[in-house]
Scaffold this active site. Structure first.
Site, mmCIF file in Angstrom:
data_model
loop_
_atom_site.group_PDB
_atom_site.id
_atom_site.type_symbol
_atom_site.label_atom_id
_atom_site.label_comp_id
_atom_site.label_asym_id
_atom_site.label_seq_id
_atom_site.Cartn_x
_atom_site.Cartn_y
_atom_site.Cartn_z
ATOM 1 C CG HIS A 60 5.348 -9.353 5.110
ATOM 2 N ND1 HIS A 60 5.075 -9.379 6.462
ATOM 3 C CD2 HIS A 60 6.093 -8.237 4.909
ATOM 4 C CE1 HIS A 60 5.638 -8.338 7.041
ATOM 5 N NE2 HIS A 60 6.269 -7.622 6.126
ATOM 6 C CD GLU A 103 5.739 -0.350 9.885
ATOM 7 O OE1 GLU A 103 4.860 -0.437 9.006
ATOM 8 O OE2 GLU A 103 6.403 0.679 10.113
ATOM 9 C CB ILE A 124 -0.968 -0.028 1.213
ATOM 10 C CG1 ILE A 124 -2.194 0.850 0.971
ATOM 11 C CG2 ILE A 124 -0.253 0.365 2.499
ATOM 12 C CD1 ILE A 124 -3.301 0.638 1.993
HETATM 13 P P1 5GP Z 1 7.127 -4.859 7.272
HETATM 14 O O1 5GP Z 1 7.621 -3.522 7.724
HETATM 15 O O2 5GP Z 1 6.280 -5.531 8.329
HETATM 16 O O3 5GP Z 1 8.207 -5.764 6.742
HETATM 17 O O4 5GP Z 1 6.214 -4.590 6.008
HETATM 18 C C1 5GP Z 1 4.851 -4.402 6.084
HETATM 19 C C2 5GP Z 1 4.423 -3.806 4.774
HETATM 20 O O5 5GP Z 1 3.013 -3.859 4.695
HETATM 21 C C3 5GP Z 1 4.831 -2.323 4.625
HETATM 22 O O6 5GP Z 1 5.666 -2.166 3.480
HETATM 23 C C4 5GP Z 1 3.477 -1.597 4.489
HETATM 24 O O7 5GP Z 1 3.528 -0.543 3.557
HETATM 25 C C5 5GP Z 1 2.548 -2.712 4.047
HETATM 26 N N1 5GP Z 1 1.170 -2.528 4.454
HETATM 27 C C6 5GP Z 1 0.733 -2.106 5.674
HETATM 28 N N2 5GP Z 1 -0.610 -2.079 5.702
HETATM 29 C C7 5GP Z 1 -1.038 -2.492 4.481
HETATM 30 C C8 5GP Z 1 -2.335 -2.695 3.907
HETATM 31 O O8 5GP Z 1 -3.374 -2.480 4.521
HETATM 32 N N3 5GP Z 1 -2.377 -3.137 2.617
HETATM 33 C C9 5GP Z 1 -1.237 -3.379 1.895
HETATM 34 N N4 5GP Z 1 -1.402 -3.800 0.633
HETATM 35 N N5 5GP Z 1 0.001 -3.237 2.411
HETATM 36 C C10 5GP Z 1 0.096 -2.793 3.679
#
Ligand code: 5GP
Ligand code: ZN
Length: 120
Positions: free
Chosen positions: A102, A97, A33
């Site tokens: 993922h 986060e 997103i």
């Molecule tokens: P992390 O920081 O956990 O490795 O990555 C989480 C990712 O999820 C981030 O890049 C963030 O932009 C993405 N993200 C967070 N909320 C949403 C959402 O509601 N939909 C989508 N498609 N991505 C999200």
């Protein structure tokens, strides 16, 4: 965090909308997103695991499926030849986060050095 309040489990269930790139039996891929590159896609197991290691320890074959799906997306989206980066954040120091494993796919521009945030 349980599955019922997990954002990515809600995306798998269709309760939160996402731009889906690939939908396989055990794996879902959708656009981030808040993209950090022209192509920023997240590849996730449909089954909930908090981290990539939790997934790999329980089901290494499924971890392999995420890597295979990422490669097939790179070919289908035509950035395989230009190149791309695959990244798992794990735990607080990584900035993870969303506590549902993922795999980030980043592509579409030269990505520079591996670290994406300034070092202290
Ligand atoms: P992390 O920081 O956990 O490795 O990555 C989480 C990712 O999820 C981030 O890049 C963030 O932009 C993405 N993200 C967070 N909320 C949403 C959402 O509601 N939909 C989508 N498609 N991505 C999200
Ligand atoms: Zn989940």
């Amino acid at each position: 965090m349980g599955m019922t309040d997990c954002l990515f489990c809600k995306i798998v269930a269709g309760d939160v909308p996402a731009t889906v790139v690939a939908d396989a039996e055990e794996v879902l891929a959708f656009r981030d997103i808040d993209p950090k590159a022209p192509q920023h896609i997240l590849v996730i197991p449909k089954r909930h695991y908090d981290t990539a290691f939790d997934m790999a320890r329980d089901d290494p074959r499924l971890a392999g499926e995420l890597l295979r799906e990422a490669g097939e997306i790179a070919v289908a989206q035509e950035f395989a030849d230009a190149g791309y980066r695959l990244l798992f954040n794990t735990g607080p120091d990584s900035g993870q986060e969303v506590m549902h494993a993922h795999l980030h796919i980043l592509a579409g521009r030269p990505l520079g050095p591996m670290l994406t945030e300034p070092q202290e």
